[in-house]
Scaffold this motif. Structure first.
Motif, mmCIF file in Angstrom:
data_model
loop_
_atom_site.group_PDB
_atom_site.id
_atom_site.type_symbol
_atom_site.label_atom_id
_atom_site.label_comp_id
_atom_site.label_asym_id
_atom_site.label_seq_id
_atom_site.Cartn_x
_atom_site.Cartn_y
_atom_site.Cartn_z
ATOM 1 N N GLY A 1 0.843 -1.190 0.000
ATOM 2 C CA GLY A 1 0.000 0.000 0.000
ATOM 3 C C GLY A 1 0.880 1.243 0.000
ATOM 4 N N LEU A 2 0.680 2.109 0.964
ATOM 5 C CA LEU A 2 1.442 3.353 1.047
ATOM 6 C C LEU A 2 2.624 3.239 2.017
ATOM 7 N N VAL A 3 3.114 2.022 2.181
ATOM 8 C CA VAL A 3 4.245 1.773 3.074
ATOM 9 C C VAL A 3 5.350 1.046 2.311
ATOM 10 N N GLY A 4 6.571 1.537 2.473
ATOM 11 C CA GLY A 4 7.742 0.854 1.906
ATOM 12 C C GLY A 4 8.617 0.328 3.022
ATOM 13 N N TYR A 5 9.176 -0.854 2.823
ATOM 14 C CA TYR A 5 9.971 -1.503 3.878
ATOM 15 C C TYR A 5 11.230 -2.089 3.275
ATOM 16 N N MET A 6 12.366 -1.867 3.955
ATOM 17 C CA MET A 6 13.626 -2.510 3.577
ATOM 18 C C MET A 6 14.283 -3.051 4.828
ATOM 19 N N ARG A 7 14.919 -4.195 4.668
ATOM 20 C CA ARG A 7 15.667 -4.796 5.786
ATOM 21 C C ARG A 7 16.956 -5.376 5.233
ATOM 22 N N LEU A 8 18.082 -4.944 5.782
ATOM 23 C CA LEU A 8 19.381 -5.457 5.364
ATOM 24 C C LEU A 8 19.838 -6.509 6.361
ATOM 25 N N ALA A 9 20.232 -7.669 5.860
ATOM 26 C CA ALA A 9 20.747 -8.734 6.714
ATOM 27 C C ALA A 9 22.117 -9.151 6.182
ATOM 28 N N GLU B 1 6.732 5.637 12.912
ATOM 29 C CA GLU B 1 6.847 4.638 11.854
ATOM 30 C C GLU B 1 6.965 3.219 12.417
ATOM 31 N N MET B 2 7.253 3.108 13.719
ATOM 32 C CA MET B 2 7.323 1.781 14.342
ATOM 33 C C MET B 2 5.988 1.052 14.233
ATOM 34 N N VAL B 3 4.873 1.817 14.257
ATOM 35 C CA VAL B 3 3.565 1.169 14.137
ATOM 36 C C VAL B 3 3.424 0.490 12.776
ATOM 37 N N ALA C 1 6.503 2.001 -5.093
ATOM 38 C CA ALA C 1 7.496 1.041 -5.572
ATOM 39 C C ALA C 1 8.686 1.744 -6.213
ATOM 40 N N SER C 2 8.403 2.836 -6.912
ATOM 41 C CA SER C 2 9.466 3.587 -7.572
ATOM 42 C C SER C 2 10.403 4.221 -6.551
ATOM 43 N N PHE C 3 9.820 4.817 -5.505
ATOM 44 C CA PHE C 3 10.649 5.424 -4.461
ATOM 45 C C PHE C 3 11.498 4.357 -3.772
ATOM 46 N N LEU C 4 10.856 3.252 -3.421
ATOM 47 C CA LEU C 4 11.568 2.186 -2.733
ATOM 48 C C LEU C 4 12.628 1.574 -3.642
ATOM 49 N N THR D 1 16.656 -1.779 9.654
ATOM 50 C CA THR D 1 15.315 -1.646 9.072
ATOM 51 C C THR D 1 15.020 -0.214 8.641
ATOM 52 N N PHE D 2 14.468 -0.089 7.440
ATOM 53 C CA PHE D 2 14.086 1.209 6.874
ATOM 54 C C PHE D 2 12.592 1.171 6.577
ATOM 55 N N ILE D 3 11.876 2.196 7.011
ATOM 56 C CA ILE D 3 10.428 2.309 6.758
ATOM 57 C C ILE D 3 10.152 3.621 6.039
ATOM 58 N N TYR D 4 9.410 3.532 4.930
ATOM 59 C CA TYR D 4 8.980 4.730 4.202
ATOM 60 C C TYR D 4 7.476 4.869 4.337
ATOM 61 N N ASN D 5 7.043 6.022 4.807
ATOM 62 C CA ASN D 5 5.623 6.310 4.978
ATOM 63 C C ASN D 5 5.195 7.291 3.895
ATOM 64 N N ALA D 6 4.546 6.776 2.853
ATOM 65 C CA ALA D 6 4.141 7.626 1.730
ATOM 66 C C ALA D 6 2.987 8.547 2.105
ATOM 67 N N MET D 7 2.270 8.222 3.182
ATOM 68 C CA MET D 7 1.158 9.077 3.613
ATOM 69 C C MET D 7 1.682 10.421 4.117
ATOM 70 N N SER D 8 2.781 10.377 4.867
ATOM 71 C CA SER D 8 3.346 11.602 5.438
ATOM 72 C C SER D 8 4.628 12.031 4.739
ATOM 73 N N GLN D 9 5.050 11.239 3.734
ATOM 74 C CA GLN D 9 6.291 11.524 3.009
ATOM 75 C C GLN D 9 7.492 11.584 3.961
ATOM 76 N N THR D 10 7.536 10.635 4.893
ATOM 77 C CA THR D 10 8.643 10.567 5.846
ATOM 78 C C THR D 10 9.243 9.168 5.818
ATOM 79 N N SER D 11 10.471 9.077 6.299
ATOM 80 C CA SER D 11 11.108 7.769 6.396
ATOM 81 C C SER D 11 11.977 7.734 7.644
#
Length: 557
Positions: free
Chosen positions: A164-172, A429-431, A501-504, A526-536
């Motif tokens: 949806g309007l959330v982007g998530y990245m996790r580096l391991a 963004e933790m939520v 998807a493009s931003f992520l 962990t990286f979280i992108y919140n497209a609703m508020s345009q914050t990460s």
């Protein structure tokens, strides 16, 4: 020869901007890399697009899905590939590989028409061959299985999800070493507080009191500060100016040295003004940064063997240099900032630093050679160029050690304090992280994500709320997740909007390049992108047992 020169020139023109960022050696690392992408979704193809264009060596797409109607309009692989008339759909991996490769003929594109689960069942070592594996839109069970295989093999794993309007990245990645971290506003390595012999001799060759006006006004500011520092030392018990008052007094001392004309008016000497402006820079103490000190004292530097990576061999060599020839300091960096001076004076000063840097690197090379010989390895296994680069960037070395996904998902090691602290703000963004974990739990129970069918959105809200509550209860988290987030994630229906998807995709490709080139510092965890508020934001999500170790506590049984 002419053909090779033309090819090199074309490449330099084509990749000019990125070569300025990571240099020839960074580009070479990129061109030697082989990246595996799992799932050619909108996010996956956006990531690969941003790796293909700068010239990654090769990519392999693993995807067992066929191109479907939902791919149309938000994915490179879908355009013109769905044959509605005969009902046949091309494999998504093949379609994406063919179209992405058209963006750059220098890149080799491959595809495997299999699901990652099938490959993990039949040939888990398939994934060992890659420089980096990027998993996109993976279900939790597959992600954890793959993460375990890659962690044990030492292959970096980048997990990405658009929901949806959330982007998530996790580096391991167990350990990622960085030589060229390219820090912002890096302090210059001038050594004016501890000048080396060659610099002292060079400073002594100047006599500001008996110079012609032309030479006086074209003396580099580094020399100007050094000369007035000699006067300051004689009156202040050989102590540097420490506080604001003393530094202002030192600036005034320099001002008084500006030449005056026959009318007693100060001449316009920009080099002296430059010296006054750079007093703080000039007096930066020569010392080893704490982060670098930790690296040099790391257990990885000790007991060098034939299997020890070059990074740690060179780190131990630098440590031995510091203890023996360096007088407690790192090798001289060998660069100076641009400054007002005539060419002859600037080049002479530049050469003093440059030649000292080369001498220091040569001494480090001898330590490297000795360490390699003791380990039974050829001294040629680490090149002079690598050692010089390491010495030049010795003050900026970094090591990133991530937490494994298995550890993160373990109930025993969850850091409840960190999550609870972030949730002091209910819209942190933790939520979104907790919601992503909850929809994965929903999938485990229902074999689909909430709200994927419009008529089930209202029905799924209650089911997803149960998943949220069970997650919080299982991990012992006394936090509140607002109902509006549960409703919103049901309305998302696991969609993958192309804008998100493009931003992520751009963000993930940037991190992938950091991993491949070992330049710049990747995000940790962990990286979280919140497209609703345009914050990460990024969360380290440290394990509880690691936090205890750092506090000097022992874990209770």
């Amino acid at each position: 020869m002419a053909h090779n020169a033309t090819e090199k020139s074309n490449k330099e023109q084509r990749y000019d901007r990125q070569l300025r960022l990571w240099g020839d050696h960074g580009q070479e690392a990129l061109e030697n890399a082989h990246v595996c992408l799992i799932n050619a979704t909108a996010t996956g193809t956006e990531i690969l697009k941003n790796l293909v264009l700068p010239g990654i060596g090769a990519f392999t797409i693993v995807d067992g899905h066929k191109v479907a109607g939902e791919d149309v309009g938000n994915n490179y692989s879908s355009i013109g590939k769905v044959n509605y008339f005969c009902g046949l759909c091309q494999n998504r991996a093949q379609a994406a590989a063919e179209l992405l490769q058209e963006l750059n003929n220098d890149v080799s594109g491959n595809f495997v028409e299999e699901s990652p689960d099938k490959l993990l069942d039949n040939d888990p070592e398939f994934f060992h061959r890659f420089s980096l594996v990027i998993g996109v839109q993976l279900i939790e069970s597959t992600c954890l299985r793959l993460a375990s295989v890659l962690w044990n093999a030492g292959v970096p794993f980048l997990v990405c999800k658009t929901y949806g309007l959330v982007g998530y990245m996790r580096l391991a990645v167990k350990e990622h070493t960085v030589i060229e971290s390219h820090p912002d506003n890096a302090l210059e390595d001038l050594r004016l507080d501890q000048p080396f012999a060659e610099l002292k001799n060079h400073i002594q060759s100047y006599d500001l009191d008996n110079m012609e006006k032309k030479d006086h006004s074209h003396t580099p500011w580094v020399i100007v500060v050094a000369k007035y520092l000699e006067k300051w030392y004689s009156e202040h018990n050989h102590q540097l100016p420490k506080n604001y008052k003393e530094k202002e007094a030192f600036r005034q001392l320099i001002r008084e040295g500006i030449l005056k004309n026959e009318n007693g008016v100060s001449e316009d000497e920009e080099n002296f003004e430059e010296a006054i402006k750079n007093v703080n820079t000039a007096f930066n103490p020569t010392k080893i940064p704490n982060t670098v000190q930790e690296i040099l004292c790391s257990e990885d530097c000790k007991n060098i063997t034939a299997q020890t990576p070059a990074y740690w061999v060179m780190a131990q060599a630098v440590k031995e240099f510091v203890e023996n020839e360096g007088g407690g300091n790192l090798p001289v960096r060998g660069t100076i900032p641009d400054m007002i001076a005539d060419s002859e004076k600037f080049i002479r000063l530049q050469n003093v630093y440059r030649e000292k840097a080369m001498q220091d690197a040569l001494l480090v090379s001898k330590h490297v050679e000795s360490l390699l010989q003791s380990a039974g390895k050829s001294p040629a296994s680490i090149s002079e160029q690598e050692i010089r680069l390491f010495c030049k960037n010795a003050a900026f070395l970094r090591v990133v050690r991530c937490r494994s996904l298995t550890n993160e998902y373990s109930v025993e090691s969850v850091n409840k304090d960190e999550i609870t602290s972030c949730m002091d703000s209910p819209d942190s963004e933790m939520v979104l992280y907790l919601m992503l974990r909850s929809v994965d739990r929903f999938f485990q129970q229902h074999s689909r994500y909430p709200g994927v069918y419009n008529y089930q959105v209202e029905e799924d809200i209650g089911k997803l709320k149960l998943c949220v509550n069970s997650l919080l209860q299982e991990y012992g988290l006394n936090v509140n997740v607002k109902d509006e987030y549960i409703h919103e994630f049901c309305r998302y229906g696991a969609s993958e909007p192309h804008t998100v998807a493009s931003f992520l995709g751009g963000s993930a490709a940037q991190e992938a390049i950091k991993i491949i080139t070992h330049q710049f510092v990747p995000f940790n965890n962990t990286f979280i992108y919140n497209a609703m508020s345009q914050t990460s934001t990024t969360f380290q999500l440290r394990g509880r047992e690691k936090e205890m170790r750092e506090e000097g506590l022992e874990r209770e049984d």
